[in-house]
Every structure is written in C-alpha cells, then in structure tokens.
Design a protein around this motif. Structure first.
Motif, PDB file in Angstrom:
ATOM      1  N   GLY A 106     -25.735  13.168  11.973  1.00 17.25           N
ATOM      2  CA  GLY A 106     -24.590  14.061  12.134  1.00 17.25           C
ATOM      3  C   GLY A 106     -23.372  13.598  11.348  1.00 17.25           C
ATOM      4  O   GLY A 106     -22.645  14.412  10.757  1.00 17.25           O
ATOM      5  N   MET A 107     -23.144  12.290  11.304  1.00 18.71           N
ATOM      6  CA  MET A 107     -22.016  11.770  10.545  1.00 18.71           C
ATOM      7  C   MET A 107     -22.233  11.951   9.047  1.00 18.71           C
ATOM      8  O   MET A 107     -21.288  12.253   8.305  1.00 18.71           O
ATOM      9  N   VAL A 108     -23.470  11.758   8.596  1.00 22.93           N
ATOM     10  CA  VAL A 108     -23.778  12.000   7.189  1.00 22.93           C
ATOM     11  C   VAL A 108     -23.508  13.457   6.839  1.00 22.93           C
ATOM     12  O   VAL A 108     -22.918  13.768   5.792  1.00 22.93           O
ATOM     13  N   ALA A 109     -23.912  14.361   7.733  1.00 19.57           N
ATOM     14  CA  ALA A 109     -23.680  15.790   7.485  1.00 19.57           C
ATOM     15  C   ALA A 109     -22.185  16.097   7.409  1.00 19.57           C
ATOM     16  O   ALA A 109     -21.735  16.868   6.537  1.00 19.57           O
ATOM     17  N   LYS A 110     -21.395  15.501   8.286  1.00 20.80           N
ATOM     18  CA  LYS A 110     -19.947  15.723   8.252  1.00 20.80           C
ATOM     19  C   LYS A 110     -19.338  15.188   6.958  1.00 20.80           C
ATOM     20  O   LYS A 110     -18.450  15.822   6.367  1.00 20.80           O
ATOM     21  N   LEU A 111     -19.803  14.025   6.538  1.00 20.44           N
ATOM     22  CA  LEU A 111     -19.278  13.447   5.293  1.00 20.44           C
ATOM     23  C   LEU A 111     -19.613  14.336   4.098  1.00 20.44           C
ATOM     24  O   LEU A 111     -18.777  14.516   3.194  1.00 20.44           O
ATOM     25  N   ARG A 112     -20.799  14.890   4.089  1.00 17.76           N
ATOM     26  CA  ARG A 112     -21.167  15.789   2.989  1.00 17.76           C
ATOM     27  C   ARG A 112     -20.292  17.036   2.996  1.00 17.76           C
ATOM     28  O   ARG A 112     -19.898  17.540   1.931  1.00 17.76           O
ATOM     29  N   VAL A 116     -18.340  14.187   0.291  1.00 15.58           N
ATOM     30  CA  VAL A 116     -18.885  12.866  -0.043  1.00 15.58           C
ATOM     31  C   VAL A 116     -20.373  13.017  -0.374  1.00 15.58           C
ATOM     32  O   VAL A 116     -21.137  13.592   0.409  1.00 15.58           O
ATOM     33  N   ASP A 117     -20.787  12.482  -1.505  1.00 11.44           N
ATOM     34  CA  ASP A 117     -22.170  12.621  -1.960  1.00 11.44           C
ATOM     35  C   ASP A 117     -23.054  11.540  -1.345  1.00 11.44           C
ATOM     36  O   ASP A 117     -23.711  10.762  -2.027  1.00 11.44           O
ATOM     37  N   ILE A 118     -23.087  11.505  -0.017  1.00 10.37           N
ATOM     38  CA  ILE A 118     -23.881  10.523   0.724  1.00 10.37           C
ATOM     39  C   ILE A 118     -25.177  11.176   1.163  1.00 10.37           C
ATOM     40  O   ILE A 118     -25.227  12.397   1.393  1.00 10.37           O
ATOM     41  N   THR A 119     -26.238  10.380   1.273  1.00 10.41           N
ATOM     42  CA  THR A 119     -27.523  10.915   1.718  1.00 10.41           C
ATOM     43  C   THR A 119     -28.028  10.138   2.917  1.00 10.41           C
ATOM     44  O   THR A 119     -27.766   8.929   3.042  1.00 10.41           O
ATOM     45  N   TRP A 120     -28.783  10.829   3.767  1.00 10.23           N
ATOM     46  CA  TRP A 120     -29.401  10.162   4.911  1.00 10.23           C
ATOM     47  C   TRP A 120     -30.411   9.119   4.443  1.00 10.23           C
ATOM     48  O   TRP A 120     -30.519   8.043   5.031  1.00 10.23           O
ATOM     49  N   GLU A 121     -31.115   9.421   3.357  1.00 11.81           N
ATOM     50  CA  GLU A 121     -32.132   8.500   2.862  1.00 11.81           C
ATOM     51  C   GLU A 121     -31.511   7.143   2.499  1.00 11.81           C
ATOM     52  O   GLU A 121     -32.086   6.091   2.787  1.00 11.81           O
ATOM     53  N   PRO A 156      -9.205   6.828  10.880  1.00  6.57           N
ATOM     54  CA  PRO A 156      -9.283   8.244  11.274  1.00  6.57           C
ATOM     55  C   PRO A 156      -9.722   9.162  10.142  1.00  6.57           C
ATOM     56  O   PRO A 156     -10.270  10.238  10.385  1.00  6.57           O
ATOM     57  N   GLN A 157      -9.498   8.721   8.904  1.00  7.07           N
ATOM     58  CA  GLN A 157      -9.904   9.549   7.773  1.00  7.07           C
ATOM     59  C   GLN A 157     -11.424   9.640   7.665  1.00  7.07           C
ATOM     60  O   GLN A 157     -11.956  10.632   7.148  1.00  7.07           O
ATOM     61  N   TRP A 158     -12.120   8.596   8.197  1.00  8.13           N
ATOM     62  CA  TRP A 158     -13.562   8.555   8.038  1.00  8.13           C
ATOM     63  C   TRP A 158     -14.297   8.357   9.361  1.00  8.13           C
ATOM     64  O   TRP A 158     -14.601   9.317  10.049  1.00  8.13           O
ATOM     65  N   LEU A 159     -14.592   7.108   9.757  1.00 10.41           N
ATOM     66  CA  LEU A 159     -15.567   6.862  10.824  1.00 10.41           C
ATOM     67  C   LEU A 159     -14.995   6.356  12.137  1.00 10.41           C
ATOM     68  O   LEU A 159     -15.755   6.130  13.083  1.00 10.41           O
ATOM     69  N   ALA A 160     -13.692   6.138  12.219  1.00  7.25           N
ATOM     70  CA  ALA A 160     -13.109   5.647  13.474  1.00  7.25           C
ATOM     71  C   ALA A 160     -13.340   6.654  14.599  1.00  7.25           C
ATOM     72  O   ALA A 160     -13.617   7.834  14.345  1.00  7.25           O
ATOM     73  N   ASP A 161     -13.247   6.191  15.842  1.00 11.83           N
ATOM     74  CA  ASP A 161     -13.363   7.103  16.981  1.00 11.83           C
ATOM     75  C   ASP A 161     -12.419   8.278  16.789  1.00 11.83           C
ATOM     76  O   ASP A 161     -11.212   8.097  16.573  1.00 11.83           O
ATOM     77  N   ALA A 165     -15.239  12.210  10.350  1.00 16.94           N
ATOM     78  CA  ALA A 165     -16.705  12.194  10.275  1.00 16.94           C
ATOM     79  C   ALA A 165     -17.350  11.594  11.522  1.00 16.94           C
ATOM     80  O   ALA A 165     -18.548  11.317  11.528  1.00 16.94           O
ATOM     81  N   TYR A 166     -16.574  11.408  12.576  1.00 17.19           N
ATOM     82  CA  TYR A 166     -17.099  10.760  13.780  1.00 17.19           C
ATOM     83  C   TYR A 166     -17.974  11.719  14.582  1.00 17.19           C
ATOM     84  O   TYR A 166     -17.668  12.913  14.704  1.00 17.19           O
ATOM     85  N   VAL A 167     -19.056  11.193  15.123  1.00 17.38           N
ATOM     86  CA  VAL A 167     -19.933  11.936  16.025  1.00 17.38           C
ATOM     87  C   VAL A 167     -20.210  11.047  17.232  1.00 17.38           C
ATOM     88  O   VAL A 167     -20.515   9.861  17.072  1.00 17.38           O
ATOM     89  N   GLU A 168     -20.094  11.608  18.410  1.00 13.13           N
ATOM     90  CA  GLU A 168     -20.340  10.824  19.615  1.00 13.13           C
ATOM     91  C   GLU A 168     -21.838  10.574  19.804  1.00 13.13           C
ATOM     92  O   GLU A 168     -22.680  11.275  19.253  1.00 13.13           O
ATOM     93  N   LYS A 169     -22.145   9.533  20.599  1.00 11.22           N
ATOM     94  CA  LYS A 169     -23.538   9.252  20.964  1.00 11.22           C
ATOM     95  C   LYS A 169     -23.573   8.918  22.451  1.00 11.22           C
ATOM     96  O   LYS A 169     -22.530   8.776  23.089  1.00 11.22           O
TER      97      LYS A 169
END
Length: 290
Positions: A106-112, A116-121, A156-161, A165-169
């Motif tokens: 989910g975070m990869v999808a948000k970044l895309r 951001v040209d990030i891939t799950w692979e 906050p711009q990226w992966l912080a709570d 691009a944050y997704v809860e688990k």
C-alpha cells in the motif's frame, strides 16, 4: 560491562544476519547484546548458534520489538526474555507480520501516486527474507535519490506516521502487549519514547498509565533523543519508578548508529534478568550472567 539492548538483524530490517550481528557485537567490545527484531524471534536460533564460535565472552539476550499503537500514535515496545512459544503472544506477533506485506504494498502504491518510480519488486528484494517494513521502502527511496538517507524518509512528506505515503498495519494495544509479555515471562521497555522526529509521541500521562499497568522501563539513551529529552525522560522514569535503558537501535548499514553507541547500566540489566522468567540470557564462550 558494556550492554546494548536494542539491535536488529536481517530477520527484520537490519543488514547483518543474526550471526554477523553477534560477531560484530563481540568485535565492538560488547559484553551483552539483545537481538530485538521487529515482531519476530526468527533470528534467535542463528544468533545463539553463533555464540559458540566467538573468541571472547558475550551474552545474548533474546527479545523482540513489538509494534503498538494507542490513540492513533504508533509506539514500539521492547520485550525481553519472554517465552517465544507463548500461544497468545505468538499469535499476535504473527498477525502483525502477516499485515506487513499488504501494508508495504500500500505504501509503494501511494508513493507511485506521488510520482515516485518505486516498485514492489525492488522493495521485496531489499527486504529479502526479513519482515518487510518502512526501512526497506526508505532504502529504495535512497536508491532512487528521493531522499539522501533512510532517516530522511521518515518525515511527514514520506513515511512518518500520518505521512503522505503512510499506511497503517495491525498493531498491538500497548496495554495488551504488556499483559502478554508478562504472561510469557518477559520484561517490557518502551522504545525511544521521545523520538519526536519520527512523528507524534505518546503523552507522558499515558506513559504513566502504562507504568501503573506494569511497564518495566523506558529507553532513555537513544540516538533519536537529544540531551534535554534524555534528561526529561530520566526524570519521568524516576517519578514513575521504572527502569531506564540505553541502546544503539543498530540496523547495520541501514542507519548511522553503531553497536554500543548507547548502553545500559549493568545494575539495570541485572534487574531485567531477575524479573524475567520466560527465558534466560544465553552466555557464549566464557559468558556470564548478571
């Protein structure tokens, strides 16, 4: 004695295998090292086996860093010397681990979506056999030149709570975590409670409630705590009557901290081992217990 009670291996998001971590701890002159991978004990057996090949005495403390959340604020609970086979605690750790992959996807999808040209692979390849988490995504962002360091991704711009691009688990309620770790014979320490740069922190009145419920200690000396924060936390621990620890939070090359950068007082370590009934420190060559 030099005692480091918070480290990570490739079983979660470190870059050293459990065996490499034990060897590095011995080379760094540590007397005691705790392996506290995120929500897993999978690296313990390899770390224990590596003790037999060491030329100097070092003791391994088995543990884990449990993912928790309270009132919308994420927090980590260090759990030491618990019975890893305790059924309810094992089930909760499994639930957290099982949610890591869909969360990371989910975070990869948000970044895309953010361009951001990030891939799950690539993220999966970085994680390897470890429990995939935000540090693996952060490393992918470093590779892409989006951020200069892994730590810079935890904003906050990226992966912080609460970040873009944050997704809860699935995460444990910390009161439940304390209850389960205690039932498994373990000891609980609130990891880096003042690490404000990671996002919102747990308010002190809530920490007081956790202490009243049975929290054993607070991690005070940590790379994410400046001197005023350490002083404040030390005073809070004294007021609450809980233990204070210091640790590197070592992740290998994924972070700048080194093994033994911060350490725990031997008397505190001795108290932790005295309180634990679920497991015992494992001495290596000539190892000793407090």
């Amino acid at each position: 004695m030099r005692i480091d009670l918070h480290t990570h291996s490739t079983a979660s998001d470190g870059t050293d295998t459990p065996a490499e971590l034990v060897r590095a701890a011995a080379a760094a002159g540590l007397d005691v090292v705790a392996l506290t991978d995120h929500d897993t004990t999978r690296g313990h057996a390899e770390a224990v086996a590596a003790l037999a090949d060491l030329d100097r005495e070092i003791t391994l403390v088995t543990g884990a860093e449990l993912s928790c959340r309270i009132d919308g604020v994420g927090m980590h609970m260090l759990a030491y010397l618990f019975d890893p086979e305790h059924p309810e605690l094992a089930r909760e750790r499994e639930l957290v681990r099982d949610d890591r992959v869909p969360r990371a996807r989910g975070m990869v999808a948000k970044l895309r979506e953010l361009g951001v040209d990030i891939t799950w692979e690539r993220v999966a390849a970085i994680a390897g056999d470890g429990s995939v988490g935000r540090p693996h995504i952060a490393e992918a962002l470093v590779e892409l030149g989006v951020v200069p360091t892994v730590s810079d991704a935890f904003t906050p711009q990226w992966l912080a709570d609460g970040g873009r691009a944050y997704v809860e688990k699935h995460e444990l309620d910390p009161f439940t975590a304390i209850r389960l770790v205690k039932a498994a014979g373990g000891v609980t320490v609130f990891a880096h409670p003042g690490a404000a740069k990671r996002g919102r922190t747990v308010p002190e009145p809530v920490i007081a409630e956790l202490a009243a419920y049975g929290l054993d200690g607070i991690e005070v000396d940590h790379m994410d705590h400046d001197e005023p924060t350490r002083a404040r936390l030390r005073g809070l621990a004294a007021d609450l009557g809980v233990l204070t620890t210091g640790s590197s939070d070592y992740h290998g090359t994924r972070k700048t901290c080194r093994l033994g950068d911060f350490t725990t007082d031997p008397e505190i370590y001795g108290e932790i081992t005295r309180r634990a009934t679920g497991a015992f420190p494992v001495p290596g060559t000539g190892g000793r217990r407090a």
